[in-house]
Each structure stands twice: as structure tokens, then as C-alpha cells.
Write a protein that holds these residues in place. Sequence first.
Motif, PDB file in Angstrom:
ATOM      1  N   THR A  26     -11.964   5.458  -4.439  1.00 28.40           N
ATOM      2  CA  THR A  26     -10.715   6.173  -3.999  1.00 28.40           C
ATOM      3  C   THR A  26      -9.209   5.397  -4.207  1.00 28.40           C
ATOM      4  OG1 THR A  26      -9.955   7.053  -2.094  1.00 28.40           O
ATOM      5  CG2 THR A  26     -10.915   8.452  -3.905  1.00 28.40           C
ATOM      6  N   GLY A  27      -9.704   4.320  -3.989  1.00 26.85           N
ATOM      7  CA  GLY A  27      -7.999   2.927  -3.170  1.00 26.85           C
ATOM      8  C   GLY A  27      -8.536   1.921  -3.256  1.00 26.85           C
ATOM      9  N   GLY A  28      -7.581   1.351  -2.990  1.00 27.68           N
ATOM     10  CA  GLY A  28      -7.872  -0.209  -2.831  1.00 27.68           C
ATOM     11  C   GLY A  28      -7.614  -0.704  -1.319  1.00 27.68           C
ATOM     12  N   GLU A  29      -7.353   0.436  -0.303  1.00 28.35           N
ATOM     13  CA  GLU A  29      -6.897   0.591   0.969  1.00 28.35           C
ATOM     14  C   GLU A  29      -8.550   0.199   1.914  1.00 28.35           C
ATOM     15  OE1 GLU A  29      -5.539   2.574  -0.530  1.00 28.35           O
ATOM     16  OE2 GLU A  29      -3.707   2.213  -0.418  1.00 28.35           O
ATOM     17  N   ILE A  30      -9.260   0.264   2.072  1.00 30.17           N
ATOM     18  CA  ILE A  30     -10.755   0.264   2.449  1.00 30.17           C
ATOM     19  C   ILE A  30     -11.435  -1.131   1.546  1.00 30.17           C
ATOM     20  CG2 ILE A  30     -13.390   0.594   2.873  1.00 30.17           C
ATOM     21  CD1 ILE A  30     -11.804   4.219   2.916  1.00 30.17           C
ATOM     22  N   PRO A  31     -11.279  -2.065   0.421  1.00 29.95           N
ATOM     23  CA  PRO A  31     -11.325  -3.229   0.003  1.00 29.95           C
ATOM     24  C   PRO A  31     -10.492  -3.267   0.953  1.00 29.95           C
ATOM     25  CG  PRO A  31     -11.841  -1.702  -1.441  1.00 29.95           C
ATOM     26  CD  PRO A  31     -11.350  -0.270  -0.138  1.00 29.95           C
ATOM     27  N   ALA A  32      -9.699  -3.555   0.933  1.00 31.30           N
ATOM     28  CA  ALA A  32      -8.418  -4.282   2.050  1.00 31.30           C
ATOM     29  C   ALA A  32      -8.862  -4.844   3.201  1.00 31.30           C
ATOM     30  CB  ALA A  32      -6.458  -3.518   1.560  1.00 31.30           C
ATOM     31  N   THR A  66       0.595  -1.157  -0.274  1.00 29.90           N
ATOM     32  CA  THR A  66       0.086  -0.163   0.426  1.00 29.90           C
ATOM     33  C   THR A  66       0.566   1.713  -0.027  1.00 29.90           C
ATOM     34  OG1 THR A  66      -1.615   1.384   1.754  1.00 29.90           O
ATOM     35  CG2 THR A  66       0.021  -0.162   2.488  1.00 29.90           C
ATOM     36  N   LEU A  67       0.127   2.548  -0.103  1.00 20.21           N
ATOM     37  CA  LEU A  67       1.111   3.247  -0.628  1.00 20.21           C
ATOM     38  C   LEU A  67       0.380   4.381   0.683  1.00 20.21           C
ATOM     39  CD1 LEU A  67       0.722   4.830  -4.664  1.00 20.21           C
ATOM     40  CD2 LEU A  67       2.372   4.511  -2.778  1.00 20.21           C
ATOM     41  N   PHE A  68      -0.719   3.940   2.078  1.00 17.94           N
ATOM     42  CA  PHE A  68      -0.909   4.701   2.499  1.00 17.94           C
ATOM     43  C   PHE A  68      -1.418   3.595   4.371  1.00 17.94           C
ATOM     44  CE2 PHE A  68      -2.553   6.869  -0.712  1.00 17.94           C
ATOM     45  CZ  PHE A  68      -2.030   7.911  -0.874  1.00 17.94           C
ATOM     46  N   PRO A  69      -0.213   2.976   4.176  1.00 14.92           N
ATOM     47  CA  PRO A  69      -0.131   1.817   5.190  1.00 14.92           C
ATOM     48  C   PRO A  69      -0.869   2.181   6.647  1.00 14.92           C
ATOM     49  CG  PRO A  69       1.943   2.394   5.342  1.00 14.92           C
ATOM     50  CD  PRO A  69       1.361   3.550   4.172  1.00 14.92           C
ATOM     51  N   GLU A  70      -0.960   4.145   6.555  1.00 20.03           N
ATOM     52  CA  GLU A  70      -1.015   4.615   8.857  1.00 20.03           C
ATOM     53  C   GLU A  70      -3.381   4.083   8.824  1.00 20.03           C
ATOM     54  OE1 GLU A  70       0.277   6.445   6.220  1.00 20.03           O
ATOM     55  OE2 GLU A  70       1.953   6.524   7.035  1.00 20.03           O
ATOM     56  N   MET A  71      -3.190   3.827   6.857  1.00 18.69           N
ATOM     57  CA  MET A  71      -5.015   4.006   7.388  1.00 18.69           C
ATOM     58  C   MET A  71      -5.707   2.596   7.603  1.00 18.69           C
ATOM     59  SD  MET A  71      -6.395   4.925   3.142  1.00 18.69           S
ATOM     60  CE  MET A  71      -7.506   4.964   3.565  1.00 18.69           C
ATOM     61  N   GLU A  81      -4.693   6.374 -11.257  1.00 14.98           N
ATOM     62  CA  GLU A  81      -6.029   6.053 -12.143  1.00 14.98           C
ATOM     63  C   GLU A  81      -5.256   4.592 -12.547  1.00 14.98           C
ATOM     64  OE1 GLU A  81      -8.371   7.477 -14.065  1.00 14.98           O
ATOM     65  OE2 GLU A  81      -8.066   8.378 -12.892  1.00 14.98           O
ATOM     66  N   GLY A  82      -4.621   3.672 -11.625  1.00 17.01           N
ATOM     67  CA  GLY A  82      -4.555   2.287 -11.520  1.00 17.01           C
ATOM     68  C   GLY A  82      -2.325   1.561 -11.515  1.00 17.01           C
ATOM     69  N   ILE A  83      -3.072   0.472 -11.740  1.00 17.85           N
ATOM     70  CA  ILE A  83      -1.435  -0.341 -11.617  1.00 17.85           C
ATOM     71  C   ILE A  83      -0.300  -0.439 -12.557  1.00 17.85           C
ATOM     72  CG2 ILE A  83       0.731  -1.686 -10.059  1.00 17.85           C
ATOM     73  CD1 ILE A  83      -1.558  -1.353  -8.074  1.00 17.85           C
ATOM     74  N   ASP A  84       0.071   0.036 -14.084  1.00 20.16           N
ATOM     75  CA  ASP A  84       0.802  -0.178 -14.694  1.00 20.16           C
ATOM     76  C   ASP A  84       0.642  -2.120 -14.725  1.00 20.16           C
ATOM     77  OD1 ASP A  84       3.532   0.055 -16.960  1.00 20.16           O
ATOM     78  OD2 ASP A  84       2.872  -2.555 -16.800  1.00 20.16           O
ATOM     79  N   GLN A  85      -0.150  -2.660 -16.275  1.00 17.67           N
ATOM     80  CA  GLN A  85      -0.488  -3.697 -16.158  1.00 17.67           C
ATOM     81  C   GLN A  85       0.321  -4.912 -16.699  1.00 17.67           C
ATOM     82  OE1 GLN A  85      -4.144  -4.519 -16.849  1.00 17.67           O
ATOM     83  NE2 GLN A  85      -3.914  -6.804 -16.817  1.00 17.67           N
ATOM     84  N   ARG A  86       1.779  -4.998 -16.335  1.00 19.24           N
ATOM     85  CA  ARG A  86       2.392  -6.238 -16.592  1.00 19.24           C
ATOM     86  C   ARG A  86       3.248  -6.437 -14.994  1.00 19.24           C
ATOM     87  NH1 ARG A  86       6.211  -1.891 -19.719  1.00 19.24           N
ATOM     88  NH2 ARG A  86       5.538  -0.418 -18.233  1.00 19.24           N
ATOM     89  N   TYR A 131      -5.583  -8.649  -6.016  1.00 19.43           N
ATOM     90  CA  TYR A 131      -5.582  -6.845  -6.213  1.00 19.43           C
ATOM     91  C   TYR A 131      -6.523  -6.666  -5.922  1.00 19.43           C
ATOM     92  CZ  TYR A 131      -5.312  -2.681  -9.581  1.00 19.43           C
ATOM     93  OH  TYR A 131      -5.350  -1.903  -9.533  1.00 19.43           O
ATOM     94  N   MET A 132      -7.364  -5.372  -4.795  1.00 21.54           N
ATOM     95  CA  MET A 132      -7.976  -4.902  -5.138  1.00 21.54           C
ATOM     96  C   MET A 132      -8.508  -4.222  -5.941  1.00 21.54           C
ATOM     97  SD  MET A 132      -8.258  -6.670  -2.123  1.00 21.54           S
ATOM     98  CE  MET A 132      -9.787  -6.318  -2.405  1.00 21.54           C
ATOM     99  N   SER A 133      -9.629  -4.711  -6.680  1.00 16.02           N
ATOM    100  CA  SER A 133     -10.449  -3.439  -7.787  1.00 16.02           C
ATOM    101  C   SER A 133     -12.331  -3.443  -8.290  1.00 16.02           C
ATOM    102  CB  SER A 133      -9.131  -4.294  -8.716  1.00 16.02           C
ATOM    103  OG  SER A 133      -9.537  -4.182 -10.167  1.00 16.02           O
ATOM    104  N   PRO A 134     -11.875  -2.407  -8.716  1.00 13.09           N
ATOM    105  CA  PRO A 134     -13.172  -3.239  -8.529  1.00 13.09           C
ATOM    106  C   PRO A 134     -13.531  -3.514 -10.266  1.00 13.09           C
ATOM    107  CG  PRO A 134     -12.707  -0.693  -9.354  1.00 13.09           C
ATOM    108  CD  PRO A 134     -11.820  -1.568  -8.546  1.00 13.09           C
TER     109      PRO A 134
END
Length: 226
Positions: free
Chosen positions: A140-146, A7-12, A117-122, A87-90
Motif C-alpha cells: 500500500t505504500g513505500g514505508e515497509i519497503p523503506a 514519507t506521509l507516515f513517519p510514525e510507521m 496511486e503514485g507520485i507525479d512523474q515530473r 524511490y521505493m517502487s514495485p
Amino acid sequence: MQFNVLTLFPEMFMSLQESIIGKATEKGIIDINLINIRDFSKNKHKKVDDTPYGGGAGMVMMPDVVYDAYNSIIAKSKCNEKIRTIYMSPQGKKLDQKKVEDLAKQNHLIILCGHYEGIDQRVLDKIVDEEVSIGDYVLTGGEIPAMVLIDSVSRYVEGVLNKESIKEESFSNGLLEYPQYTRPEVFEGKKVPDILLSGNHQNIDKWRKQKSLEITKSKRPDLLLK
Ligand code: ADE
């Protein structure tokens, strides 16, 4: 069970230190290992994203940074098998109780949270085993879903809850849960159903089963069709 979260937001994830999941973590039944993707940036400004090839709005998380963060987990892991990576994704398969129970059988999971906008597909193609969504809406991000995934899966890990709670809860038998009451016996003129004070457990069980059916029929008839 170990959850490794990229994650980019571990504090969440600090909210998971509270309540039942917090206690399970203290007891060592659950281990939530937070990996800050930004720590793997090779850039002096700690940049982790860049503009999309082909143009368009927003920024895309760079594959090498995500891959290095992922490999840091693999390098430290004592797990011999490939760790299932989600990968948490809609765009993913919708999380339901069946999926939750299935994931709870794992001893280790890696959960990747996207942003921008997402993560590089590769890099997704390289490391992700499955995409999971928590519903048909975009966050806005995958943190709450995670966190939703960690909370729901942890409840099925042995020792986190008592077994009775799991047996009786909504969805566990395909039905919603019956209504619950506690003291006081009369609240705002409304009395607790007499049967629950009767002490006759056979009748109470029958009443609860009936209520479960009625509630499921009125609130979620689709569950009965399943
Ligand atoms: N990231 C953004 N929206 C999401 C959703 N609905 N489920 C899982 N991850 C997401």
C-alpha cells in the motif's frame, strides 16, 4: 550513516527504534531522519495529493509538495556531494544482497516513499536516481519497503553488527547459512549433532560448509548456478 526518509507516515518507522537498529541509532552510528511530506503542503487542509490528469482511479501525490520536502533535506545537509535518492517502487530493480552492500558504502541516502496511486512523474524525474523494489508484489505504500532497505543496509554499516556475523550469514558467500543449535542438548528427543560437541573446529567448519552446500542445493539451487 544517515537515512533521510520522505514519507506521509513517519510514525510507521518507530519500529526501527527497537533491537539492533535502535541500538545503532542510540550510539549515533545510524541516523534516521524522518521528513513528513505533509508538513510541506501549501494547502490549509494539508492536502498532498490530487486527482490524476486524464482521469482514472485514486489520487496522485503533488510534485511541488514532494520537491519542497526533498529540498528541505538538501538545504540542511552538510554533505557536499549529491545525495543518492531512492524511490521505493514495485517498478524498481529488485533489492538483493549485492545492492544492499553497494548502498551501505554511502554515508547519506534519501528514500522517497510513495502512497496512493503514485507520485507525479515530473518530480520523480527531477530528484530520483534509482527505483528499488523489495519484490514482485504491490504494497500500500513505500514505508515497509523503506524499512526493509534501512534494516538490510544498516547491518553492513561498520559497528552495527560484529564482523563475524556478517561473514557467516546467508548470501555472504553465495550460499545459505548452515543450521544453528543451542542448549538444551536434547530437545523433544532430538539431539544436537555430535560433531558440534566435539570441540574439533576444523571438522566443525567442514561440516558447516557441507551443510551450507546441501541446504542451498535443496532450498535455492538457483544460487548455486549463479
Ligand atoms: N511500494 C509498493 N510496493 C512496493 C514494492 N514491492 N517494493 C518497493 N516499493 C513498493
